[in-house]
Design a protein around this motif. Structure first.
Motif: not given
Length: 312
Positions: A73-75, A78-85, A99-102
């Motif tokens: 799950v962390l793998s 972590i990249p998704l969180l960095a993408w959001v930030v 953005s992930p939403v777009a």
């Protein structure tokens, strides 16, 4: 007293370990004492016993299923969180990093119009045809090279040379030979995967223990029986692993193959979105390619586990 400690025959394992530690300490003391009388010899350092390391940081130590799932799950997290930030902070322009939403909205739009399923099926069909043909050729050829020294001597030099030729370099020739239709795309996928899968299959077959072959011949088995009932079953899990690895290469090549006058496919959708700077669509297609490849990988892993339980 510097001599070894006497042990009784009825001592417990704990007593034996204590006696061994005492002997080791006495040996260190003896060598240190002997070294004091020699110039340049320093006393040996006394080191504490190493602390037991966590299974997460130990070489080839099994970990629990709970820890395995958490790391999996962390793998992704972590990249998704960095993408959001990065997208929320505005550090990167949305034209270059949507953005992930777009990206999600772009994917929903393609699903609502039906484009995504049409493109996914077109690409999957090309992968199945091109890579499927490569498997049909490479597996028997790999068994021949791995099982027979003569086959290895005849085929390996040529295949070892051809595997270094980039598949994309064959595009002009494939267009000349096969035109700009589907055959050229399928042929490119075939060229990009057949040589590597052949050599990997040959290595797996070559790794079958010679003792199994000797025992089979000793028990009266003939060459064909040894090949069918010993070599192929023993090498089958490794063959599936080779197919699983090269299936990822097929998905990489299909995007390049779809540059050849395609009217549908995920690679075609990426190129079309690039013309209009629709990076959200490009990211959405990349996510779909990743999920499709992951699904194939999981299925092949399950098949490999089922047919090769004895290797676990």
């Amino acid at each position: 007293m510097t001599g070894p400690t006497q042990r009784t025959t009825a001592s417990s394992p704990a007593d034996e370990r204590a006696a061994e530690e005492l002997e080791a300490e006495q040996g260190l003391a003896d060598r240190a004492e002997a070294g004091r009388g020699r110039p340049g010899w320093a006393p040996l350092p006394r080191r504490a016993a190493p602390k037991p390391a966590s299974a997460l940081f130990s070489l080839r130590t099994p970990i629990g299923s709970s820890a395995r799932w958490k790391l999996a799950v962390l793998s992704f997290a972590i990249p998704l969180l960095a993408w959001v930030v990065l997208s929320v902070s505005g550090a990167v322009d949305s034209t270059f990093l949507p953005s992930p939403v777009a990206v999600f909205r772009a994917g929903v739009d393609m699903v609502s119009t039906g484009e995504l399923f049409d493109d996914l099926w077109a690409t999957t069909q090309r992968v199945l045809e091109g890579f499927g043909l490569a498997v049909l050729v490479s597996v028997p050829l790999g068994i021949l090279m791995g099982g027979f020294t003569a086959g290895q001597a005849f085929f390996e030099p040529l295949i070892g040379l051809l595997r270094y030729l980039p598949a994309s370099a064959f595009i002009p020739l494939l267009i000349i030979w096969l035109g700009i239709g589907e055959p050229s795309k399928v042929a490119m996928l075939f060229i990009g995967t057949v040589f590597f899968n052949t050599l990997m299959t040959a290595d797996v077959v070559r790794a079958v223990p010679g003792a199994l072959l000797d025992v089979s011949y000793t028990l009266g088995a003939r060459r064909g029986e040894v090949l069918r009932k010993v070599v192929v079953p023993h090498a089958l899990p490794g063959m599936i692993d080779a197919i699983r690895i090269n299936a990822a290469a097929a998905w990489n090549f299909v995007v390049v193959a779809e540059l050849i006058n395609s009217q549908a496919g995920l690679g075609y959708r990426i190129v079309r979105a690039q013309r209009f700077l629709q990076t959200d669509t490009i990211f959405a297609v990349l996510v779909v390619i990743g999920l499709a490849g992951l699904t194939i990988d999981v299925v092949l892993r399950l098949v490999r586990t089922r047919v090769g339980k004895w290797t676990a």
